[in-house]
Enzyme design. Structure first.
Site, PDB file in Angstrom:
ATOM      1  CE  LYS A   1      -3.803   1.200   4.018  1.00 20.59           C
ATOM      2  NZ  LYS A   1      -4.305   2.220   3.053  1.00 20.59           N
TER       3      LYS A   1
ATOM      4  CB  SER B   1      -6.699   2.187  -0.609  1.00 23.28           C
ATOM      5  OG  SER B   1      -5.398   2.392  -0.152  1.00 23.28           O
TER       6      SER B   1
ATOM      7  CG  ASP C   1      -1.538   4.465   2.443  1.00 23.35           C
ATOM      8  OD1 ASP C   1      -1.435   5.371   1.590  1.00 23.35           O
ATOM      9  OD2 ASP C   1      -2.507   4.350   3.210  1.00 23.35           O
TER      10      ASP C   1
ATOM     11  CG  HIS D   1      -1.873   8.572   4.778  1.00 21.33           C
ATOM     12  ND1 HIS D   1      -2.195   9.517   3.844  1.00 21.33           N
ATOM     13  CD2 HIS D   1      -2.351   7.401   4.308  1.00 21.33           C
ATOM     14  CE1 HIS D   1      -2.854   8.928   2.844  1.00 21.33           C
ATOM     15  NE2 HIS D   1      -2.953   7.643   3.091  1.00 21.33           N
TER      16      HIS D   1
ATOM     17  CG  HIS E   1      -2.684   8.314  -1.542  1.00 22.14           C
ATOM     18  ND1 HIS E   1      -3.901   7.738  -1.775  1.00 22.14           N
ATOM     19  CD2 HIS E   1      -2.320   7.918  -0.306  1.00 22.14           C
ATOM     20  CE1 HIS E   1      -4.262   7.022  -0.731  1.00 22.14           C
ATOM     21  NE2 HIS E   1      -3.316   7.115   0.179  1.00 22.14           N
TER      22      HIS E   1
ATOM     23  NE  ARG F   1     -11.431   5.254   0.650  1.00 21.61           N
ATOM     24  CZ  ARG F   1     -10.116   5.108   0.599  1.00 21.61           C
ATOM     25  NH1 ARG F   1      -9.427   5.723  -0.352  1.00 21.61           N
ATOM     26  NH2 ARG F   1      -9.485   4.374   1.474  1.00 21.61           N
TER      27      ARG F   1
ATOM     28  CG  ASP G   1      -2.864   0.834  -2.768  1.00 23.17           C
ATOM     29  OD1 ASP G   1      -1.664   1.172  -2.571  1.00 23.17           O
ATOM     30  OD2 ASP G   1      -3.752   1.021  -1.915  1.00 23.17           O
ATOM     31  CG  HIS G   2      -2.395   4.637  -3.560  1.00 22.08           C
ATOM     32  ND1 HIS G   2      -1.583   5.144  -2.575  1.00 22.08           N
ATOM     33  CD2 HIS G   2      -3.384   3.980  -2.918  1.00 22.08           C
ATOM     34  CE1 HIS G   2      -2.071   4.816  -1.399  1.00 22.08           C
ATOM     35  NE2 HIS G   2      -3.164   4.099  -1.568  1.00 22.08           N
TER      36      HIS G   2
ATOM     37  CG  ASP H   1      -2.253   0.644   0.911  1.00 19.47           C
ATOM     38  OD1 ASP H   1      -2.258   1.858   0.637  1.00 19.47           O
ATOM     39  OD2 ASP H   1      -3.282  -0.054   0.935  1.00 19.47           O
TER      40      ASP H   1
ATOM     41  CG  ASP I   1      -7.118  12.016   1.470  1.00 23.63           C
ATOM     42  OD1 ASP I   1      -6.258  11.120   1.569  1.00 23.63           O
ATOM     43  OD2 ASP I   1      -8.308  11.850   1.782  1.00 23.63           O
TER      44      ASP I   1
END
Ligand code: 3PG
Ligand code: CO
Length: 555
Positions: free
Chosen positions: A357, A77, A426, A430, A497, A282, A467-468, A24, A167
């Site tokens: 996750k 994700s 991930d 963050h 991200h 989301r 995933d990113h 991730d 984000d």
């Protein structure tokens, strides 16, 4: 029925154990001091890259490649795992809401009509993430919705805002709240009683996920529904500015607050007869609140008072649970996922991650659907995450435990596919803590090693991807790619991200000679991965899936 039957691959055998490993937040970028992956000791991922060039490449993980509105949209994700699992690109929530707002269809649907029934006598409450991150929600959509709701008769509106900083840049919450306040002031000039009613940081208030910590949702409930919070302010911009000054405070973890009138009375608790819309598109971090708002029988925390409301989500968040039952915009119909196909063709499947996750490799992977397709063929293992901490404190997270369980699943011989998400890059990325993120990347690499060793032992095949992007860039940059400084000359930490591509590597003793990445799919992305591993299981992918990344040449 036979609609599920997959064709045999003409060249690739069945019966190999295939490990699909998703790192991730693990993108590819030039090595530099803010690239935590390049700084970290990651011998396994390095060797995959340096290994056979026909077995390593980059794929797209952002923007249109994962169904987001624009090429400026970073990956995330939800859309990443949706694409990985479904093998096709679906227009995602962000885009569907844009379209519904632009066409005005959002106001014609059942969901809006349902909340509208309360406009005459009740208040419309909007709850969600106040940010332009485009991952869970978007401020411009909220602005349009506010305007539209007023035009359609809402007379009293209360916004319950969650601040981001995850984000988007930390500190940006102030500007977003100012923008919102401006819009609400305009509505007030038009005679709509529109105000902010409560707030709090997304990671501390409301937006928990996968039931890691119900206290987070409770804090939100207390502020939003009951009108109770440790902090009371008259002005929401001032609330954010003040609370950000507390020790260690930031947007993500801002303490909950309510807005009160001159008499100290909360201006917007949720009452009988009110309408509520959760405006995140989301799912993962809204499902828990949706349950609290919608379920009659609920024992996760004491709700104290359960208002009789008309509630709708921006989208339906869980297709299997049909939750919430009312929604403003229909979610993407992510059907016929690779997980379902493979299980219906007898592929025994194991999926594992830690709590934070877990739903990524189950719920998102299976097209936002919870539960098993066939309990006899599947096992989903959730390793409990640490809760109540920020993950820079324990950057190793549960990578080792996830890898151990996955190793055991591989060695047991009971599974044909083992699928795993390793969260460290991930979750620690963050936090914006670069040192901790470097440790996190090493831990993720150690986890990969353990799983690849097990694959080696059983003669299996691995697919390692991500995933990113996230950990590969920890600094905000200008258009030229140079790090940006704030007014004190410090670098601006990037907690979010990125738009970077992600690596994909295949290998293992079970990979027959002659399998290699095709050269004719230079723009391949996450949605091409499902066909790829379906091939490695010995099957052709369904014809409407995005093409496989591999070919088999005679050797
Ligand atoms: C989060 O929900 O933690 C972030 O907004 C996005 O991270 P994820 O897409 O990696 O889960
Ligand atoms: Co993330």
């Amino acid at each position: 029925g036979d609609a599920w039957k997959l064709k045999d691959h003409p060249k690739l055998p069945k019966g190999k154990t295939v490990a699909v490993i998703v790192l991730d937040g693990w993108g590819e970028a030039k090595p530099n001091e803010y690239n935590a992956i390049s700084v970290a000791e990651t011998p396994v991922m390095d060797s995959l890259k340096k290994g056979a060039p026909e077995h390593w490449r980059l794929i797209k993980a952002h923007g249109n490649a994962v169904g987001l509105p624009t090429e400026d949209d970073m990956g995330n994700s939800e859309v990443g795992h949706n694409a990985l699992g479904a093998g096709r690109i679906f227009a995602q929530g962000a885009k569907l809401v844009d379209l519904a707002l632009a066409s005005g269809k959002i106001y014609e649907g059942e969901g809006f009509k349902y909340v509208k029934e309360c406009f005459e006598k009740g208040t419309l409450h909007l709850i969600g993430l106040l940010s332009d991150g485009g991952v869970h929600s978007r401020l411009d959509q909220v602005q349009l919705l506010l305007k539209g709701a007023a035009q359609h008769g809402a007379k009293r509106i209360r916004v319950h805002a969650l601040t981001d900083g995850r984000d988007v840049l930390d500190g940006s919450s102030v500007g977003f709240m100012e923008t919102l306040e401006n819009d609400l002031a305009k509505l007030r000039e038009q005679g709509v009683d529109a105000r902010v009613a409560s707030g709090g940081g997304r990671m501390y208030v409301t937006m928990d996920r996968y039931e890691n910590d119900w206290d987070v949702v409770k804090r939100g409930w207390d502020a939003q529904v009951l009108g109770e919070a440790p902090h009371k302010f008259k002005d929401p911009v001032e609330a954010i500015k003040k609370l950000r000054q507390e020790p260690n405070a930031n947007d993500q973890y801002l303490a909950p607050f309510v807005i009160v009138d001159d008499n100290g009375k909360p201006v917007g608790p949720i009452l009988d007869g009110d309408a509520v819309v959760t405006f995140n598109f989301r799912a993962d971090r809204m499902v828990m609140l949706a349950k609290a708002l919608e379920y009659e029988n609920f024992d996760k925390f004491d709700r104290v008072r359960v208002p009789k409301i008309h509630y709708a989500g921006m989208l339906q968040y869980d297709g299997e649970l049909k939750l919430p039952s009312k929604y403003l915009v229909s979610p993407p119909e992510i059907d016929r996922t690779s997980g379902e196909y493979l299980v219906r063709n007898g592929v025994r499947t194991f999926a594992c991650s830690e709590t934070v996750k877990f739903g990524h490799v189950t719920f998102f992977w299976n097209g936002n659907r919870s539960g098993y397709f066939d309990e006899k063929l599947e096992e989903y293992v959730e390793i409990p995450s640490d809760s109540g901490i920020t993950f820079n404190v324990k950057p190793k997270m549960k990578a080792l435990e996830i890898a151990e369980r996955t190793r055991d699943a591989i060695l047991s011989g009971k599974f044909d596919q083992v699928r795993v998400n390793i969260p460290n890059g991930d979750m620690v990325g963050h936090t914006g803590d670069i040192k901790a993120t470097i440790e996190a990347c090493k831990a993720a690499d150690d986890g990969v090693k353990m799983i690849l060793d097990a694959i080696e032992q059983v003669g299996g095949i691995y697919v390692v991807t991500a995933d990113h992007g996230n950990a590969e860039d920890m600094v905000k940059r200008n258009k030229k790619g140079e790090p940006l400084l704030d007014k004190n000359g410090n670098i601006q930490i990037l907690t979010s991200h990125t738009c970077e591509p992600v690596p994909i590597a295949i290998g293992g003793p079970g990979l027959i000679p002659g399998v290699r990445f095709r050269k004719d799919l230079p723009t391949g992305g996450l949605a091409n991965v499902a066909s790829t591993f379906m091939n490695l299981h010995g099957y052709e992918a369904p014809s409407d899936y995005e093409p496989t990344l591999i070919e088999v040449v005679d050797k």
